[in-house]
Design a protein around this motif. Structure first.
Motif, mmCIF file in Angstrom:
data_model
loop_
_atom_site.group_PDB
_atom_site.id
_atom_site.type_symbol
_atom_site.label_atom_id
_atom_site.label_comp_id
_atom_site.label_asym_id
_atom_site.label_seq_id
_atom_site.Cartn_x
_atom_site.Cartn_y
_atom_site.Cartn_z
ATOM 1 N N UNK A 1 1.025 -1.041 0.022
ATOM 2 C CA UNK A 1 -0.015 0.012 -0.150
ATOM 3 C C UNK A 1 0.769 1.079 -0.009
ATOM 4 N N UNK A 2 0.391 2.308 -0.745
ATOM 5 C CA UNK A 2 1.299 3.619 -0.883
ATOM 6 C C UNK A 2 1.394 4.145 0.748
ATOM 7 N N UNK A 3 2.454 4.689 1.010
ATOM 8 C CA UNK A 3 2.987 5.021 2.435
ATOM 9 C C UNK A 3 3.741 6.457 2.194
ATOM 10 N N UNK A 4 3.340 7.519 2.913
ATOM 11 C CA UNK A 4 4.241 8.710 3.029
ATOM 12 C C UNK A 4 4.270 9.058 4.614
ATOM 13 N N UNK A 5 5.358 9.133 5.442
ATOM 14 C CA UNK A 5 5.284 9.292 6.593
ATOM 15 C C UNK A 5 4.686 10.667 7.143
ATOM 16 N N UNK A 6 5.136 11.653 6.232
ATOM 17 C CA UNK A 6 4.909 13.011 6.302
ATOM 18 C C UNK A 6 3.312 13.477 6.115
ATOM 19 N N UNK B 1 9.539 2.771 9.588
ATOM 20 C CA UNK B 1 10.781 2.745 9.148
ATOM 21 C C UNK B 1 11.257 2.010 7.917
ATOM 22 N N UNK B 2 11.824 2.654 6.767
ATOM 23 C CA UNK B 2 11.920 2.177 5.539
ATOM 24 C C UNK B 2 12.874 0.919 5.367
ATOM 25 N N UNK B 3 13.823 0.973 6.226
ATOM 26 C CA UNK B 3 14.473 -0.528 6.061
ATOM 27 C C UNK B 3 13.712 -1.561 6.547
ATOM 28 N N UNK B 4 12.973 -1.537 7.791
ATOM 29 C CA UNK B 4 12.235 -2.439 8.446
ATOM 30 C C UNK B 4 11.195 -2.791 7.358
ATOM 31 N N UNK B 5 10.476 -1.700 6.846
ATOM 32 C CA UNK B 5 9.518 -1.872 6.066
ATOM 33 C C UNK B 5 9.849 -2.836 4.713
#
Length: 383
Positions: A53-58, A85-89
């Motif tokens: 799913x699309x995701x943008x933390x900000x 977290x990008x890496x964990x994601x």
């Protein structure tokens, strides 16, 4: 045939709730195309959808999406967990995808979206690990993604060159990606089940624009044109994904005959299209856009109960010919003149255009026809 479909799309029924989780809603164009193609392929195949799913933390109001599964007919929707977290994601994506494929999809073909960097990485890894054929969907050039650096754009094309075959919207896209002359099939668009949607009667007589409100796609030229002409008590309704609300408000300048509805679910957009006198796609012609993209809105409009006015696209002009009213140029002056001419059509003239466009749209872009075309292509090359 068993197909694993790697995408960022979600079920259409869930999409309105998903949009409510964003401060500024994401552009729904990819969502619409991939959802329709999944539904099309499921008519004759078993589909396992793996969704990032699309995701943008900000921009997203929540920081985590749980994984879950939904079964319907021949389709299994597998929504991967989305970590902040990008890496964990990405690690999570790898582990979940491996588990889904290992347990359920050992003899499958992978179809994946080439316009998502993470999906490109994931699809290549899964194809190699499980020795599965990989087919990339070529829907645009990454060079048209303005916020991406050229290094990343070039990397995306290189990653997509690891495919065994391609499904391409244009011949230009096939030329761009398919350097090793792998098998490919041309699919220029796909329609939803347009017969099932009703007409919106909430706005009186109106013209409609629905889509991404980027200046280069002509929406502000359309607004200027509408203001300059005698629009005979018609309103201009605008719906879609805006990128600059301040600019949009300035262009509309509190004109009561111009109504902005924001980003709406597809079903609501479809009702508006069917209720409009004319649907307008004012996208100017450019060689790059013509070579690497198809204006899906023009196809969608052509299947509605409205007259279609559109900027020129070479492929669609070959298909629809005079059943669509083409804009020789997308200047405000020319758009205005074409709108005035369209509003002066007799009922018989209007109905004849709509009927012919509907027939062409169904012939070339119906779900069953696209399903048969892609399924036969895959069966022929992966026997």
């Amino acid at each position: 045939m068993n197909i694993i479909y790697l995408t960022s799309a979600i079920r259409q029924e869930e999409y309105p709730n998903f949009l409510s989780l964003w401060n500024v809603t994401p552009n729904p164009s990819n969502q619409n195309f991939h959802y329709r193609l999944i539904k099309s392929l499921s008519l004759q195949n078993n589909i396992t959808v793996i969704t990032l799913r699309p995701y943008n933390s900000s921009n997203c109001k929540i920081k985590h999406f749980d994984s879950y599964k939904f079964e319907e007919n021949n389709t299994s929707w597998n929504y991967l967990e989305v970590k902040n977290n990008k890496v964990l994601r990405y690690i999570s994506y790898l582990k979940e995808s491996e588990k889904i494929i290992k347990n359920h999809c050992k003899s499958s073909i992978i179809i994946a979206d080439s316009m998502n960097f993470t999906i490109l990485q994931l699809a290549n890894k899964m194809s190699k690990k499980f020795k599965m054929p990989l087919v990339y969907l070529l829907t645009d050039s990454p060079h048209n993604i303005s916020f991406l650096k050229k290094k990343r754009q070039d990397k995306m094309i290189k990653l997509a060159q690891q495919a065994d075959a391609y499904i391409s919207l244009t011949n230009g896209l096939d030329d761009l990606y398919n350097k090793f002359q792998k098998p490919s099939v041309l699919v220029s668009g796909i329609l939803d089940d347009y017969e099932d949607f009703t007409i919106s009667k909430d706005h009186g007589d109106y013209l409609l624009f629905s889509g991404a409100m980027l200046p280069q796609y002509g929406v502000y030229n359309l607004i200027e044109a509408f203001k300059q002409i005698d629009h005979k008590n018609f309103k201009l309704i605008i719906a879609g994904h805006h990128f600059d609300k301040t600019l949009l408000n300035e262009k509309m300048a509190n004109d009561n005959d111009i109504i902005f509805l924001g980003t709406l679910p597809y079903q609501e957009i479809r009702k508006l299209e069917n209720g409009a006198f004319a649907c307008i796609n004012p996208r100017p012609f450019s060689e790059s856009l013509d070579k690497y993209s198809i204006p899906s809105k023009t196809i969608e409009y052509a299947s509605s109960r409205a007259v279609t006015i559109s900027g020129i696209n070479s492929r669609l002009q070959e298909i629809f010919r005079d059943s669509i009213i083409w804009l020789d140029d997308a200047s405000p002056k020319n758009i205005g003149e074409v709108i005035e001419q369209t509003l002066s059509l007799s009922e018989n003239e209007r109905n004849a255009l709509v009927l012919e466009a509907n027939q062409k749209a169904k012939q070339y872009f119906s779900k069953i026809n696209i399903c048969e075309k892609i399924t036969n292509f895959l069966l022929n090359i992966f026997k």
